[in-house]
Design an enzyme around this catalytic site. Structure first.
Site, short mmCIF file in Angstrom:
data_model
loop_
_atom_site.label_atom_id
_atom_site.label_comp_id
_atom_site.label_asym_id
_atom_site.label_seq_id
_atom_site.Cartn_x
_atom_site.Cartn_y
_atom_site.Cartn_z
N GLU A 189 25.37 -26.64 34.78
CA GLU A 189 25.13 -27.78 33.90
C GLU A 189 25.05 -27.29 32.46
OE1 GLU A 189 21.48 -30.07 34.40
OE2 GLU A 189 22.47 -31.84 33.60
N GLU A 328 18.61 -28.10 38.98
CA GLU A 328 18.50 -28.84 40.23
C GLU A 328 19.72 -28.77 41.15
OE1 GLU A 328 18.84 -30.14 37.14
OE2 GLU A 328 19.96 -32.02 37.13
N HIS A 361 9.87 -31.88 39.43
CA HIS A 361 10.96 -32.35 38.56
C HIS A 361 12.32 -32.11 39.22
CE1 HIS A 361 12.77 -32.84 34.42
NE2 HIS A 361 13.75 -32.22 35.05
N GLU A 362 12.54 -30.87 39.65
CA GLU A 362 13.88 -30.54 40.18
C GLU A 362 14.14 -31.22 41.51
OE1 GLU A 362 15.68 -29.39 38.00
OE2 GLU A 362 14.18 -28.52 36.66
N HIS A 365 15.35 -34.73 41.06
CA HIS A 365 16.79 -34.80 40.74
C HIS A 365 17.66 -34.81 42.00
CE1 HIS A 365 16.88 -34.57 36.42
NE2 HIS A 365 16.35 -33.36 36.32
N1 BES Z 1 18.91 -30.32 34.58
C1 BES Z 1 17.93 -29.71 33.76
C2 BES Z 1 18.41 -28.45 33.10
C3 BES Z 1 19.58 -28.67 32.15
C4 BES Z 1 19.71 -29.85 31.44
C5 BES Z 1 20.50 -27.68 32.00
C6 BES Z 1 20.80 -30.03 30.59
C7 BES Z 1 21.58 -27.84 31.16
C8 BES Z 1 21.74 -29.03 30.44
C9 BES Z 1 16.66 -29.41 34.57
O1 BES Z 1 16.37 -30.40 35.50
C10 BES Z 1 15.51 -29.39 33.60
O2 BES Z 1 15.18 -30.41 33.08
N2 BES Z 1 14.97 -28.22 33.36
C11 BES Z 1 13.90 -28.05 32.40
C12 BES Z 1 12.64 -27.70 33.10
C13 BES Z 1 12.00 -28.91 33.65
C14 BES Z 1 10.82 -28.66 34.48
C15 BES Z 1 11.58 -29.82 32.56
C16 BES Z 1 14.32 -26.94 31.45
O3 BES Z 1 15.10 -26.11 31.87
O4 BES Z 1 13.85 -26.96 30.31
ZN ZN Z 2 15.70 -32.17 34.70
#
Ligand code: BES
Ligand code: ZN
Length: 681
Positions: A189, A328, A361-362, A365
């Site tokens: 992603e 996720e 969180h994950e 998703h």
């Molecule tokens: N899907 C995201 C990570 C992401 C978003 C990667 C957009 C690349 C582009 C993941 O679900 C996420 O939100 N990760 C957070 C941690 C979460 C607990 C808030 C992060 O990596 O900051």
């Molecule tokens: Zn997320």
């Protein structure tokens, strides 16, 4: 009373607004419990404003739709010594319109050969591969027309296991004996699947995947699905060929593979899903807490959404080198070590809470994002905002003793209000054209304000109808794609409320209102005069086009401070509300639970009347916290309003020390959390 006329800007606001490197400025100034978001998401507002002030957005066209994939048969053979990989793609595709070329995404990959085999026809070799490097695309040119119908696209390619923590990359780790080794890991992603294999790398182009990995036989090899075949690799006896079950139809950004050395702990969730937490070798013990969270969380979401988790297994794995906090990938969720591992002897309570939130969180998703996927990156805010809200609901369910919602208010909610009051904020929903904009746009506003407005929406609709709407949405769009509007429509149908109109006012315009309230007692009724105007940290704006919001307002009284007595929807600049049967000496408070995303400016009399509720602690901690936060933000004002300032300070002074201590503590914890999450070793 205009508290905000020529208000001075608070120190933290001044620091945040300074046009310096945002990461350097923002990190020490405003760390929060959600520190994980800082690194990736905390490019902060300055980078967004740079983006706004740069008119030249990269031109971008989506992939043509004349050829699309149905199934990817993908074989990958990574070399953990040379840091290269060989790949073979055999994709079942549909040609919808005769063409002599196929355009796909492809980046940092060398195609060796490509051919197309029409169903029942002869193989046609591609005569050229035209790379458009800037656009991360390749055009495969064929000497004759590929006719409408089914066919198979075969591509042999090679790539590098890069050191950029995106695409298919190498991650360095140390064995218990102190030797440095490398794992091969993916992070796709938003748009880096194209660095691992040529593909249609857009979230709406879903297909099934049959993945085969050829790996050293002493390594763990994981992918989205369970293994269904493992046999020696005929050409090299040190290797094995591992085949995984076919995935459900899914987007490329959710595909994942990991090859490395890991230990694991395993359990079965009550709904029959095999859950494993993979840890560095020798640290399986540190996976037990996340395993407990995940096994509790899966049945919670199954029940909340009334939709089962669709895969037979889920793996959660700690990756030594990881750019984000967590990702996720469907059935194989990857984490930064600090977001998954808990040392039962040494980790503190805040680390447990953080791990619980990230796991919550994950796993959310897996339904919201993976089963139903956003149609385009414009809707990523909803994906992330929703998961950032429901993770708290889930942790509150699994660990009620954490009182996690109070932390939501002190971390995400107040932080979003602080940032969104700045002139260089931006709407939550921003059009995303070129996918390279994804990383630039998704910041604390998308996550924390996104989560806050979803929380307000949930409160406005009520849990029962909210769940009904969510269930309808997930069933209607499962294995497909949806937009923000599709969700609003389902929630609108379930609740009979004007969800799209309400939510558009919060997502499509930046900022939020300050609600100005005054009251008069009329017999046994209290008449409230309520109005709204934009809240600006830099002082009031007197322009004529002052934006308006559709503001769900709840009201409680001293009779039961934790219970909403009345709800109104403020859909105009001002209104009058009649609260019946209320004694003259009873107080009224707006926004019980601190759920509405706005600040409140009470008349002097109303503010003073709240003092007893603050002193005797009948006002809930979140309400005292919200009140205190609003008052702080209103405190910057002119000397000629000294009397008003004194009054605010009196109320602030009445908020007992434990609340202040809690705030200081939260701040200290968030600094610590930041260190936990991002400063390895
Ligand atoms: N899907 C995201 C990570 C992401 C978003 C990667 C957009 C690349 C582009 C993941 O679900 C996420 O939100 N990760 C957070 C941690 C979460 C607990 C808030 C992060 O990596 O900051
Ligand atoms: Zn997320």
């Amino acid at each position: 009373m205009l508290f905000l006329t020529s208000c001075r800007v608070s120190l933290s606001v001044i620091r945040l607004a300074l046009p310096r490197n945002p990461t350097l400025v923002a990190k020490p100034v405003s760390p929060t419990l959600r520190a994980s978001r800082l690194l990736v998401r905390f490019k902060s507002l300055s980078s967004v404003s740079t983006l706004f002030s740069m008119p030249e957005r990269r031109p971008f066209v989506r992939l043509p739709t004349d050829v699309y994939p149905v199934n990817y048969g993908l074989r990958l053979k990574p070399d953990l010594i040379d840091f290269t990989f060989e790949g073979k793609l055999e994709a079942a595709v549909e040609v919808t319109q005769g063409t002599n070329q196929i355009v796909m995404n492809c980046a940092d990959i060398d195609i060796i050969t490509a051919s197309f085999v029409p169903e029942g026809g002869d193989e046609i070799n591609a005569t050229g591969f035209n790379y458009q490097n800037e656009d991360e695309k390749v055009t495969l040119c064929f000497p004759s027309i590929l006719q409408k119908g089914s066919g198979s696209l075969k591509i042999d390619f090679v790539g590098e296991l890069n050191d950029k923590m995106k695409g298919f990359y190498r991650s360095k780790y140390m064995t218990p004996s102190g030797e440095n080794r490398y794992a091969a890991v993916t992070q796709f992603e938003a748009t880096d699947a194209r660095r691992a294999f040529p593909c249609w790398d857009e979230p709406a182009i879903k297909a099934t995947f049959d993945i085969t990995l050829i790996v050293p036989k002493d390594r763990i090899a994981l992918s989205n699905m369970n293994v269904f075949d493992r046999k020696p690799y005929p050409e090299d006896h040190s290797l094995v060929e591992v085949k995984y079950a076919t995935t459900p139809i899914m987007s490329t950004y959710l595909v994942a593979f990991v090859i490395g050395e890991y230990d694991f702990v395993e359990s079965q969730s009550s709904d029959g899903v095999t859950v494993r937490v993979y840890t560095p070798v020798g640290k399986a013990e540190q996976g037990k807490f996340a395993l407990e969270v995940a096994t509790k969380t899966l049945p919670f979401y199954k029940d909340y959404f009334s939709v089962p988790y669709p895969l037979p297994k889920i793996d959660l794995i700690a990756i030594a080198d990881f750019a984000a906090g967590a990702m996720e990938n469907w059935g194989l969720v990857t984490y930064r070590e600090t977001a998954l591992l808990i040392d039962p002897k040494n980790s503190c309570a805040s680390s447990r809470q953080w791990v619980a939130l990230v796991v919550g969180h994950e796993l959310a998703h897996q339904w919201f994002g993976n089963l139903v996927t956003m149609e385009w990156w414009t809707h990523l805010w909803l994906n992330e905002g929703f998961a950032s809200w429901i993770e708290y609901l889930c942790v509150d369910h699994c660990f009620p003793e954490y009182d996690i919602w109070t932390q939501f208010v002190s971390a995400d909610y107040t932080r979003a209000l602080d940032l969104d009051a700045l002139d260089n904020s931006h709407p939550i929903e921003v059009d995303v054209g070129h996918p390279s904009e994804v990383d630039e746009i998704f910041d604390a506003i998308s996550y924390s304000k996104g989560a806050s407005v979803i929380r307000m929406l949930h409160n406005y609709i009520g849990d029962e109808d909210f769940r009904k709407g969510m269930n309808a949405y997930l069933l209607k769009f499962q294995h497909k794609n949806a937009s923000t509007e599709d969700l609003w429509e389902c929630l609108e149908q379930a609740s009979g409320k004007p969800i799209a109109a309400v939510m558009n006012s919060w997502t499509k315009q930046m900022g939020f209102p300050i609600i100005v309230v005054d009251q008069e007692q009329h017999g046994s009724d209290r008449v409230l005069k309520i109005s709204q105007k934009k809240f600006c940290a830099s002082g009031p704006r007197n322009d004529e086009n002052c934006p308006n919001w559709m503001v769900p307002i709840s009201i409680c009284t001293s009779e039961d401070p934790s219970c909403t007595k009345m709800k109104v929807l403020l859909d105009q600049p001002e209104t009058t509300v009649n609260v019946t049967n209320i004694a003259p000496d009873h107080w009224i408070k707006i926004n019980p639970g601190t759920v509405g995303f706005y600040r409140i400016q009470y008349s002097s009399a109303m503010l003073e009347s709240l003092l007893p509720g603050i002193r005797d602690l009948t006002l809930l901690p979140v309400d005292r916290l919200g009140l205190q936060n609003d008052l702080f933000s209103l405190l910057h004002k002119q000397a000629d309003m000294q009397e008003e300032k004194n009054r605010i300070e009196r109320v602030l002074g009445a908020i007992p020390a434990p609340d202040l201590i809690q705030r200081v503590l939260n701040f200290a914890l968030s600094v610590r959390k930041y260190t936990h999450t991002y400063c390895r070793k």
